[in-house]
Write an enzyme that holds these catalytic residues in place. Structure first.
Site, PDB file in Angstrom:
ATOM      1  N   GLY B  55      30.933  70.005   0.775  1.00 48.51           N
ATOM      2  CA  GLY B  55      32.377  69.804   0.678  1.00 48.51           C
ATOM      3  C   GLY B  55      32.815  68.520   1.358  1.00 48.51           C
ATOM      4  N   SER B  56      33.993  68.046   0.975  1.00 52.00           N
ATOM      5  CA  SER B  56      34.592  66.912   1.670  1.00 52.00           C
ATOM      6  C   SER B  56      35.271  67.419   2.930  1.00 52.00           C
ATOM      7  CB  SER B  56      35.633  66.242   0.777  1.00 52.00           C
ATOM      8  OG  SER B  56      35.002  65.675  -0.333  1.00 52.00           O
ATOM      9  N   GLY B  57      35.628  66.481   3.798  1.00 51.97           N
ATOM     10  CA  GLY B  57      36.313  66.869   5.024  1.00 51.97           C
ATOM     11  C   GLY B  57      35.404  66.782   6.233  1.00 51.97           C
ATOM     12  N   HIS B  58      34.119  66.466   5.996  1.00 55.29           N
ATOM     13  CA  HIS B  58      33.153  66.383   7.096  1.00 55.29           C
ATOM     14  C   HIS B  58      32.743  64.939   7.383  1.00 55.29           C
ATOM     15  CE1 HIS B  58      32.866  70.672   6.860  1.00 55.29           C
ATOM     16  NE2 HIS B  58      32.410  70.639   5.634  1.00 55.29           N
ATOM     17  N   ASP B 111      27.304  76.625  -1.862  1.00 55.53           N
ATOM     18  CA  ASP B 111      26.305  75.569  -2.022  1.00 55.53           C
ATOM     19  C   ASP B 111      25.025  76.121  -2.630  1.00 55.53           C
ATOM     20  OD1 ASP B 111      27.499  73.078  -0.833  1.00 55.53           O
ATOM     21  OD2 ASP B 111      27.799  74.441   0.850  1.00 55.53           O
ATOM     22  N   HIS B 221      33.980  74.861   9.399  1.00 57.54           N
ATOM     23  CA  HIS B 221      35.152  75.038   8.541  1.00 57.54           C
ATOM     24  C   HIS B 221      36.166  75.900   9.275  1.00 57.54           C
ATOM     25  CE1 HIS B 221      31.555  74.781   5.919  1.00 57.54           C
ATOM     26  NE2 HIS B 221      32.277  73.841   5.365  1.00 57.54           N
TER      27      HIS B 221
END
Lengths: 215, 334
Positions: B55-58, B111, B221
């Site tokens: 995911g994005s955001g990391h 994932d 998360h």
């Protein structure tokens, strides 16, 4: 019951609207259990489907092809864990209705059975894990009990009622799958967002066929 | 919540657009899928491709790790959500040089399903052999007996570093899977959360913590940790994290390790170095040598406050691989 490709497109359009209306509610449920984006995720997926409905699928008459495009579109737009789950549901359902412009109640029943069994196989969750399976499994059992002699719309009302009971049962369950599984005891008391959106998908189908019969 | 964004719906695609424009010598976006990013450098024939994603955001994970000595490609998902099979599959096709492709990703249900489907399609449709290594470094996420259930957090950086270096050195796919699995087995992480992040699309905090509270062992998360309590000093927190890691993975006197003190987004370097200071002190008191140290933002959770500590035990092979150079847009090692 008469159900055509056009009705299927109407149904999908209705789900788009229902997901949009429930976007914040689903996020709110998810905030208590996950990272709070389930409503956004469903919206992203169904909005992508909405684009196809207005464009590529507008005049599509093959129920199978509609389902394939719907599943693939949802998967490509979403990823996440619901992407593969619903994509599998639609692709398995597509096999039942492929090359058909009009389907019978029996086909619809087989469609939803294949849909739910596909999701269960992909996700490997069990009843009691606090997931969409808690909604879908009772619906599946109820579907299998439907008699071809009974009125399909009325029969499907029982399926939706079973799904609702299943959805509500998630409030008292401990999360065992996905990110919320780490919550332990703290997950109890909150309804599962995935179980909720799964209920909306079935319930909207019932709404659609009910409206269909009254005209 | 205040964020420098345009339409919340477009954050991921606009981020990628900026990233590609900013680093044209390092990375390129595939025409076939705008969520597939591959190294701009021509990779050698016979090199096993290393593909990461999530995911994005990391950021800088995961797209910041595409480059020489690290990953060859990344599939970028929505915020905190796995990418679908399409971008994974397209990137796989491009980086396969006849020797197969290794997928490295964190152990999350989404994932596992999406990368799993992509791996099946790569084999079925294109005859590309795919190996998979799931990162399971977070000691707080499941007991030791159930390590395979653990989630992957910042330790994925170490696994990617080792695999990237090994693939440059010409490891076969089978050897690469084995060494990356070893890196994962030898890596343990644990985090602490001080403040939540908010998702751009909802603007709502992902969890709640009181002004004087912290959460030990939380996921990146915002998944709940093992203990919520009063905010302690940096030394006390570092002590707790390192102690839990060492109970889980005993390290003997005289052994070497790599250490990563990773910021979760809004934690200052000042705090991270204060944390590192204590981690180093604890390890050196036990006669453990820090062979390499990394301090900074390597795997963030948007603007979450807090940090994680990762320790990778090093044998000769891992030491050599960790020492290899790397040149990525958001990570360089000379």
């Amino acid at each position: 019951m008469k159900f055509t490709a056009k009705d299927l497109l109407t149904y999908l359009k209705n789900v788009v609207e229902v997901m949009e209306e429930n976007k914040d509610y689903l996020c709110e449920l998810d905030r208590k259990l996950g990272d709070g984006d389930h409503g956004v995720t469903m919206s992203i997926g169904w909005q992508a489907i909405n684009e196809k409905l207005q464009d590529e699928l507008k005049d599509e008459e093959d129920c199978g092809r509609i389902c394939i495009t719907t599943g693939r579109t949802f998967l490509s737009a979403v990823g996440s864990s619901v992407g593969p789950l619903y994509a599998t549901g639609f692709l398995r359902g597509a096999k039942v209705v492929q090359n058909k412009t009009e389907v019978t109640g029996e086909d619809v029943k087989e469609f939803w059975i294949a849909f739910i069994e596909g999701i269960k196989e992909r996700g490997q969750a069990e009843v009691g894990d606090k997931t969409m399976v808690d909604t879908l499994q009772p619906a599946l059992e109820s579907l299998k009990e439907l008699q071809s002699t009974e009125d399909f719309v009325e029969g499907f009302a029982k399926v939706v009622a079973a799904a609702k009971t299943g959805m509500e049962s998630t409030k008292d369950l401990l999360s065992k799958r996905g990110r919320s599984s780490r919550l332990g005891e703290r997950s109890i008391g909150n309804q599962d967002p995935g179980a909720t959106s799964a209920y909306l998908i079935l319930e909207t189908f019932h709404q659609t066929i009910t409206a269909n019969q009254t005209v | 919540m205040k964020k420098l964004i345009n339409n919340p719906t477009n954050v991921v695609d606009e981020m990628i657009e900026g990233y590609i424009k900013a680093h044209p010598n390092h990375v390129k976006q595939l025409a076939e899928n705008k969520r597939s990013i591959v190294t701009a450098k021509e990779t050698k024939d016979g090199k096993v491709g290393v593909l990461i994603g999530g995911g994005s955001g990391h950021e800088p994970a995961f797209m910041g790790y595409v480059g020489e000595g690290m990953a060859d490609a990344v599939a970028v998902g929505n915020i905190f959500a796995s990418p679908p099979p399409d971008p994974i599959l397209e990137a796989t096709r491009v980086i396969d040089k006849g020797a197969g492709v290794l997928y490295i990703y964190g152990n999350y249900a989404g994932d596992v399903m999406n990368f799993g489907m992509a791996a099946e399609l790569a084999d079925l449709e294109h005859g590309i052999q795919v190996g998979t290594v799931l990162v399971t470094d977070d000691v707080a996420s499941a007991p030791k007996e159930e390590k395979e259930k653990r989630r992957g957090i910042a330790g994925e950086f170490f696994v990617t570093k080792v695999a990237g270096a090994a693939s440059e050195k010409g490891y076969s796919l089978e050897e690469l899977v084995s060494v990356a699995n070893k890196a994962n087995d030898y890596t343990r992480s644990m985090g602490v959360g001080l403040t939540p992040c908010s998702l751009p699309q909802t603007g709502q905090p992902s969890f709640e913590l009181g002004e004087n509270e912290m959460e030990i062992g939380l996921g990146h998360h915002g998944e709940p940790g093992v203990e919520k309590g009063e905010l302690k000093t940096a030394d006390e927190v570092a002590e707790r994290l390192v102690a839990d890691i060492l109970v889980d993975m005993p390290i003997a006197e005289g052994e070497d390790v790599a250490v990563l003190v990773n910021g979760l987004g809004s934690t200052t370097r000042m705090e991270l170095y204060i944390m590192f200071r204590k981690v180093e002190k604890m390890l050196s008191e036990k006669g453990i040598t820090i062979h390499r140290s990394y301090v900074g933002d390597y795997s963030t959770s948007l603007e979450m406050g807090g940090c994680s500590v990762s320790i990778m035990k090093l044998d000769d092979e891992l030491k050599e691989l960790v020492d290899q150079t790397a040149d990525c847009p958001m990570y360089v090692q000379k």
